[in-house]
Design a protein around this motif. Sequence first.
Motif, PDB file in Angstrom:
ATOM      1  N   GLY A  52      34.081  41.538  37.375  1.00 43.66           N
ATOM      2  CA  GLY A  52      35.020  42.272  38.206  1.00 43.66           C
ATOM      3  C   GLY A  52      36.037  41.327  38.822  1.00 43.66           C
ATOM      4  O   GLY A  52      35.874  40.107  38.806  1.00 43.66           O
ATOM      5  N   PRO A  53      37.100  41.888  39.360  1.00 41.24           N
ATOM      6  CA  PRO A  53      38.104  41.037  40.007  1.00 41.24           C
ATOM      7  C   PRO A  53      37.529  40.357  41.243  1.00 41.24           C
ATOM      8  O   PRO A  53      36.787  40.964  42.011  1.00 41.24           O
ATOM      9  CB  PRO A  53      39.206  42.039  40.377  1.00 41.24           C
ATOM     10  N   ARG A  54      37.862  39.105  41.438  1.00 39.99           N
ATOM     11  CA  ARG A  54      37.385  38.354  42.600  1.00 39.99           C
ATOM     12  C   ARG A  54      38.586  38.071  43.489  1.00 39.99           C
ATOM     13  O   ARG A  54      39.165  36.979  43.448  1.00 39.99           O
ATOM     14  CB  ARG A  54      36.675  37.082  42.146  1.00 39.99           C
ATOM     15  N   LEU A  55      38.953  39.055  44.292  1.00 38.09           N
ATOM     16  CA  LEU A  55      40.106  38.955  45.168  1.00 38.09           C
ATOM     17  C   LEU A  55      39.644  39.003  46.617  1.00 38.09           C
ATOM     18  O   LEU A  55      38.588  39.565  46.925  1.00 38.09           O
ATOM     19  CB  LEU A  55      41.082  40.109  44.898  1.00 38.09           C
ATOM     20  N   PRO A  56      40.440  38.457  47.531  1.00 39.75           N
ATOM     21  CA  PRO A  56      40.065  38.510  48.956  1.00 39.75           C
ATOM     22  C   PRO A  56      40.386  39.861  49.602  1.00 39.75           C
ATOM     23  O   PRO A  56      40.333  39.989  50.824  1.00 39.75           O
ATOM     24  CB  PRO A  56      40.899  37.385  49.576  1.00 39.75           C
ATOM     25  N   TYR A  57      40.713  40.861  48.787  1.00 43.20           N
ATOM     26  CA  TYR A  57      40.987  42.219  49.264  1.00 43.20           C
ATOM     27  C   TYR A  57      40.576  43.180  48.159  1.00 43.20           C
ATOM     28  O   TYR A  57      40.313  42.784  47.025  1.00 43.20           O
ATOM     29  CB  TYR A  57      42.468  42.394  49.615  1.00 43.20           C
TER      30      TYR A  57
END
Length: 218
Positions: free
Chosen positions: A23-28
């Motif tokens: 999955g995407p590993r974003l801070p939001y």
Amino acid sequence: MNSVKALVSLGLLLCLSGCTYGGPRLPYDSWRLGLLAPDYMEVWIESADAVDVQDRVFRRAMSGVAAIQKPKNLKGDPRGWPEEPGDGAGKQVLGADLPRLLYVRWQSLAEPQTYEAYIVIPEETRKAMLVGEKAYCRADGQWITDYRNMLSIGLAPGGVARVWLMGQCLSALDVARVQGTVVKLGPDGGQSGGRYALPLEPQSQEYIERYGIPYDSW
């Protein structure tokens, strides 16, 4: 036996897919894609698609009417772009990782003409999307840690697409200016018999008839 082999193959595929991409590993939770147009230069978006860094395609991440201002008494000024263009009419691109490519196909109702543009998102822009910055939000008078997780695309007559990166309380950064191309099939891929999605609003029509379209300003 064949069904067992098929299930095993499918399981391996899913495992490989998960191990490769995840999955995407974003801070939001998600980033936002918004679209806007200069004053009176109305736009109908047929499709705004996104491709993330994992090469996953998010079709029709946005469609419909672009954000626009039509001040009364023709007091607006469509020439050029504002320093802070705003986030535009848009949606959150849910489940996406950082963007690699954006595709927009739109009807420039002011002309009228149909355009498409491919917008490559630079690596520097993606890095900026991961950096949290202290920001003062004037709306509620609070200091927060904000992220530039909003991409706004300005669409202008002549097929010009201008892109900015911004945050809720952070200033806009210039990303790219792209010259789109005419879609030869016309509006809706030739399926509408040459009819455009919407007629111009009276104020927009009056502005264009009186002052013309400032093509060289964008």
